[in-house]
Design a protein around this motif. Structure first.
Motif, PDB file in Angstrom:
ATOM      1  N   GLY A   8     -36.245 -12.689  17.827  1.00  0.00           N
ATOM      2  CA  GLY A   8     -36.117 -13.417  16.562  1.00  0.00           C
ATOM      3  C   GLY A   8     -35.419 -12.496  15.574  1.00  0.00           C
ATOM      4  N   GLY A  10     -33.708 -12.901  12.898  1.00  0.00           N
ATOM      5  CA  GLY A  10     -33.364 -13.601  11.660  1.00  0.00           C
ATOM      6  C   GLY A  10     -33.578 -12.699  10.462  1.00  0.00           C
ATOM      7  N   ARG A  11     -34.044 -13.296   9.375  1.00  0.00           N
ATOM      8  CA  ARG A  11     -34.223 -12.556   8.122  1.00  0.00           C
ATOM      9  C   ARG A  11     -35.206 -11.396   8.312  1.00  0.00           C
ATOM     10  NH1 ARG A  11     -33.707 -17.900   7.344  1.00  0.00           N
ATOM     11  NH2 ARG A  11     -32.538 -18.735   5.574  1.00  0.00           N
ATOM     12  N   LEU A  12     -36.432 -11.738   8.762  1.00  0.00           N
ATOM     13  CA  LEU A  12     -37.478 -10.713   8.854  1.00  0.00           C
ATOM     14  C   LEU A  12     -37.185  -9.729   9.992  1.00  0.00           C
ATOM     15  CD1 LEU A  12     -40.226 -10.343   7.301  1.00  0.00           C
ATOM     16  CD2 LEU A  12     -41.324 -11.122   9.388  1.00  0.00           C
ATOM     17  N   ASP A  33     -32.199 -12.974  20.456  1.00  0.00           N
ATOM     18  CA  ASP A  33     -32.264 -14.226  19.704  1.00  0.00           C
ATOM     19  C   ASP A  33     -31.705 -15.347  20.570  1.00  0.00           C
ATOM     20  OD1 ASP A  33     -32.645 -14.702  16.400  1.00  0.00           O
ATOM     21  OD2 ASP A  33     -31.665 -16.333  17.508  1.00  0.00           O
ATOM     22  N   LYS A  34     -32.255 -16.542  20.359  1.00  0.00           N
ATOM     23  CA  LYS A  34     -31.771 -17.685  21.157  1.00  0.00           C
ATOM     24  C   LYS A  34     -30.479 -18.262  20.577  1.00  0.00           C
ATOM     25  CE  LYS A  34     -34.297 -21.530  19.050  1.00  0.00           C
ATOM     26  NZ  LYS A  34     -35.220 -22.627  19.283  1.00  0.00           N
ATOM     27  N   ILE A  91     -40.768 -15.023  14.775  1.00  0.00           N
ATOM     28  CA  ILE A  91     -40.278 -16.409  14.844  1.00  0.00           C
ATOM     29  C   ILE A  91     -41.298 -17.326  14.172  1.00  0.00           C
ATOM     30  CG2 ILE A  91     -38.876 -16.137  16.934  1.00  0.00           C
ATOM     31  CD1 ILE A  91     -41.231 -16.935  18.628  1.00  0.00           C
ATOM     32  N   TYR A  92     -40.933 -18.565  13.924  1.00  0.00           N
ATOM     33  CA  TYR A  92     -41.861 -19.526  13.317  1.00  0.00           C
ATOM     34  C   TYR A  92     -42.867 -20.009  14.368  1.00  0.00           C
ATOM     35  CZ  TYR A  92     -39.375 -19.568   8.931  1.00  0.00           C
ATOM     36  OH  TYR A  92     -38.843 -19.189   7.713  1.00  0.00           O
ATOM     37  N   ASP A  95     -41.902 -22.121  17.351  1.00  0.00           N
ATOM     38  CA  ASP A  95     -40.973 -21.547  18.336  1.00  0.00           C
ATOM     39  C   ASP A  95     -41.691 -20.743  19.416  1.00  0.00           C
ATOM     40  OD1 ASP A  95     -38.715 -22.628  17.094  1.00  0.00           O
ATOM     41  OD2 ASP A  95     -38.679 -21.007  15.622  1.00  0.00           O
ATOM     42  N   LEU A 124     -45.524 -12.141  14.471  1.00  0.00           N
ATOM     43  CA  LEU A 124     -45.274 -12.151  13.021  1.00  0.00           C
ATOM     44  C   LEU A 124     -45.104 -13.583  12.534  1.00  0.00           C
ATOM     45  CD1 LEU A 124     -43.935  -9.215  14.072  1.00  0.00           C
ATOM     46  CD2 LEU A 124     -43.672  -9.069  11.617  1.00  0.00           C
ATOM     47  N   ILE A 161     -48.238 -10.268   7.258  1.00  0.00           N
ATOM     48  CA  ILE A 161     -46.922  -9.871   6.723  1.00  0.00           C
ATOM     49  C   ILE A 161     -46.986  -9.878   5.201  1.00  0.00           C
ATOM     50  CG2 ILE A 161     -44.446 -10.367   6.766  1.00  0.00           C
ATOM     51  CD1 ILE A 161     -45.151 -12.234   9.226  1.00  0.00           C
ATOM     52  N   ARG A 163     -44.347  -9.008   3.027  1.00  0.00           N
ATOM     53  CA  ARG A 163     -42.933  -8.732   2.797  1.00  0.00           C
ATOM     54  C   ARG A 163     -42.218 -10.014   2.484  1.00  0.00           C
ATOM     55  NH1 ARG A 163     -38.901  -4.551   4.194  1.00  0.00           N
ATOM     56  NH2 ARG A 163     -40.252  -2.762   4.372  1.00  0.00           N
ATOM     57  N   SER A 164     -41.316 -10.001   1.564  1.00  0.00           N
ATOM     58  CA  SER A 164     -40.403 -11.136   1.465  1.00  0.00           C
ATOM     59  C   SER A 164     -39.017 -10.623   1.795  1.00  0.00           C
ATOM     60  CB  SER A 164     -40.451 -11.760   0.074  1.00  0.00           C
ATOM     61  OG  SER A 164     -41.646 -12.498  -0.042  1.00  0.00           O
ATOM     62  N   THR A 165     -38.357 -11.337   2.687  1.00  0.00           N
ATOM     63  CA  THR A 165     -37.052 -10.907   3.178  1.00  0.00           C
ATOM     64  C   THR A 165     -36.167 -12.136   3.237  1.00  0.00           C
ATOM     65  OG1 THR A 165     -38.138  -9.185   4.455  1.00  0.00           O
ATOM     66  CG2 THR A 165     -35.904  -9.744   5.113  1.00  0.00           C
ATOM     67  N   HIS A 170     -30.190 -17.313   8.605  1.00  0.00           N
ATOM     68  CA  HIS A 170     -30.770 -16.396   9.602  1.00  0.00           C
ATOM     69  C   HIS A 170     -29.717 -15.561  10.337  1.00  0.00           C
ATOM     70  CE1 HIS A 170     -29.679 -19.861  12.001  1.00  0.00           C
ATOM     71  NE2 HIS A 170     -29.800 -19.129  13.087  1.00  0.00           N
ATOM     72  N   ARG A 289     -36.166 -20.966   1.439  1.00  0.00           N
ATOM     73  CA  ARG A 289     -36.960 -20.210   2.411  1.00  0.00           C
ATOM     74  C   ARG A 289     -38.460 -20.349   2.125  1.00  0.00           C
ATOM     75  NH1 ARG A 289     -39.866 -15.822   3.509  1.00  0.00           N
ATOM     76  NH2 ARG A 289     -39.996 -15.112   1.364  1.00  0.00           N
TER      77      ARG A 289
END
Ligand SMILES: NC(=O)c1ccc[n+]([C@@H]2O[C@H](COP(=O)([O-])OP(=O)(O)OC[C@H]3O[C@@H](n4cnc5c(N)ncnc54)[C@H](O)[C@@H]3O)[C@@H](O)[C@H]2O)c1
Ligand SMILES: O=P(O)(O)OC[C@@H](O)[C@@H](O)[C@H](O)[C@H](O)CO
Length: 381
Positions: A8, A10-12, A33-34, A91-92, A95, A124, A161, A163-165, A170, A289
């Protein structure tokens, strides 16, 4: 050298995990990543940029020296998981089934070709209680040999978590992240992580995660949904608006009072867990987001409905939380699939049935009635 894999990217994955691992010389990082577009970009340039909003300064970090692969089952795409010491699943929640199926296939190779190395998997998400489901999905249908290897060599741990990222999307190679509190990780792990900044082992993860998601992510979601209602694109704009900030403060006050009744935690411990020290500068964080996936964020156990139920159970005020839920039901960002599904449901079935289905309240519950009444008021304003 130790091997970290971030599934994953992406952002994080890039903005927090990849960036912090790049500061730890012992670790080699591989991104998986997919989305082929994510991997193509990471490989094309061989580096990406993170603006790290720390307490003392805003650091500009060019991250490089990683590998990146699409989640395919060709041997060259799998070697990172075969030799990983740490595997971050960034990932969310929705997913996870697909990601587990993929990692499980590679475990068959790992158990044969590299059976003695131990692995810690860190999940996460902001959803609590997922670890038993993840563990079950891994062990389901494993043959005896693979199961025995898995039970001895692999651990799956939850995290909190703080953190904001964010980034434009993504795939972006230009990311911003606020680094003021550590990622809390359920112990024990199979490898020492003391040399990685911002990672910290912590007991009582399940309880603390409930509390953090209510107290940090509840007001955060409220900021996004009220922000959207007022036409803002970042939650920073809402928090700079005196009236908006006052509303979020009330939501926070209600949730905090509920938590202090519900959980065995002192005011001091609560502050340590959930009050984010001020960073140098305010990182722009988008309504898109923070509000993303209202169907998850407005569900029964999640940040807002879970908080409202908790306050109601303790006979404490929850009026602002209910209003925040109503703002959430008005969230109609066209590019957010879940927001569109929610709007379709409201349109087709009406608000009472939609709140029943989305938030999980019975038709008789006062919460359902109050949410619907606020929804109608706000919609017609
Ligand atoms: N970004 C943040 O500030 C932040 C903060 C707290 C929690 N989180 C949580 O972290 C997780 C990731 O968030 P994000 O902001 O990085 O999201 P994101 O959308 O930016 O990145 C997710 C990445 O995962 C990839 N992905 C999805 N399914 C996959 C699969 N099966 N295999 C491989 N890759 C897959 C996507 O292609 C995407 O690149 C979410 O659970 C989110 O709630 C994010
Ligand atoms: O990641 P989500 O979609 O569950 O929630 C959005 C934000 O509230 C969240 O990512 C926060 O920025 C993060 O949890 C910081 O504490």
């Amino acid at each position: 050298m130790a091997n970290a894999v971030i599934l994953g990217a992406g952002r994080l994955g890039k903005g927090f995990l990849g960036e912090t691992l790049a500061n730890a010389p012992r670790w080699h990082t591989t991104f998986l990543d997919k989305d082929a577009g994510v991997i193509r970009k990471l490989k094309e340039t061989g580096s990406y940029h993170v603006q790290v909003y720390r307490k003392e300064c805003i650091e500009e970090h060019e991250v490089s020296g990683y590998e990146a692969y699409e989640t395919l089952l060709e041997p060259q795409d799998c070697h990172a998981i075969v030799y990983a010491d740490l595997l971050f699943l960034s990932i969310y929640p929705q997913d996870f089934p697909e990601a587990i199926a993929y990692v499980k296939e590679i475990f068959k190779m790992r158990a044969k070709t590299n059976p003695n190395q131990k692995l810690s998997m860190l999940c996460l998400t902001n959803k609590n209680g997922m670890i038993p489901m993840i563990q079950d999905a891994f062990v389901k249908d494993m043959n005896e040999e693979l199961l025995s290897w898995f039970m001895h060599q692999v651990v799956i741990r939850d995290t909190i978590i703080r953190r904001s990222t964010d980034a434009d999307d993504h795939r972006s190679l230009n990311i911003r992240s606020t680094a003021v509190l550590s990622l809390l990780i359920q112990p024990p792990l199979t490898i020492d992580i003391a040399d990685i900044e911002w990672l910290e082992l912590c007991d009582d993860i399940a309880m603390l995660k409930d509390i953090k998601v209510f107290l940090v992510n509840g007001p955060h979601a409220a900021s996004a949904y009220l922000g959207w209602y007022r036409g803002y694109t970042t939650i920073n704009e809402l928090l700079e608006d005196e009236d908006g900030a006052a509303f979020i403060q009330e939501v926070t006050k209600e949730i905090r009072a509920g938590i202090l009744q519900q959980y065995p935690i002192s005011e001091e411990q609560l502050d340590k867990l959930s009050v984010f020290p001020k960073a140098k500068g305010d990182m722009p964080d988008t309504v898109y987001r923070v509000g993303k996936d209202p169907l998850r964020k407005l569900s029964y156990d999640d940040r807002l409905c879970g908080s409202a139920r908790m306050c109601k159970a303790h006979h404490l005020p929850y009026e602002h939380i209910v209003q925040a839920i109503a703002y959430g039901l008005l969230y109609d960002e066209k590019t957010d699939e879940a927001a569109m599904q929610m709007q379709m449901l409201i349109q087709e079935k009406g608000i009472i049935e939609a709140v029943h289905q989305i938030c999980g309240f019975s038709y008789q519950d006062d919460l359902l009635k109050e949410i619907c009444s606020w929804y109608v008021r706000l919609k017609n304003k």
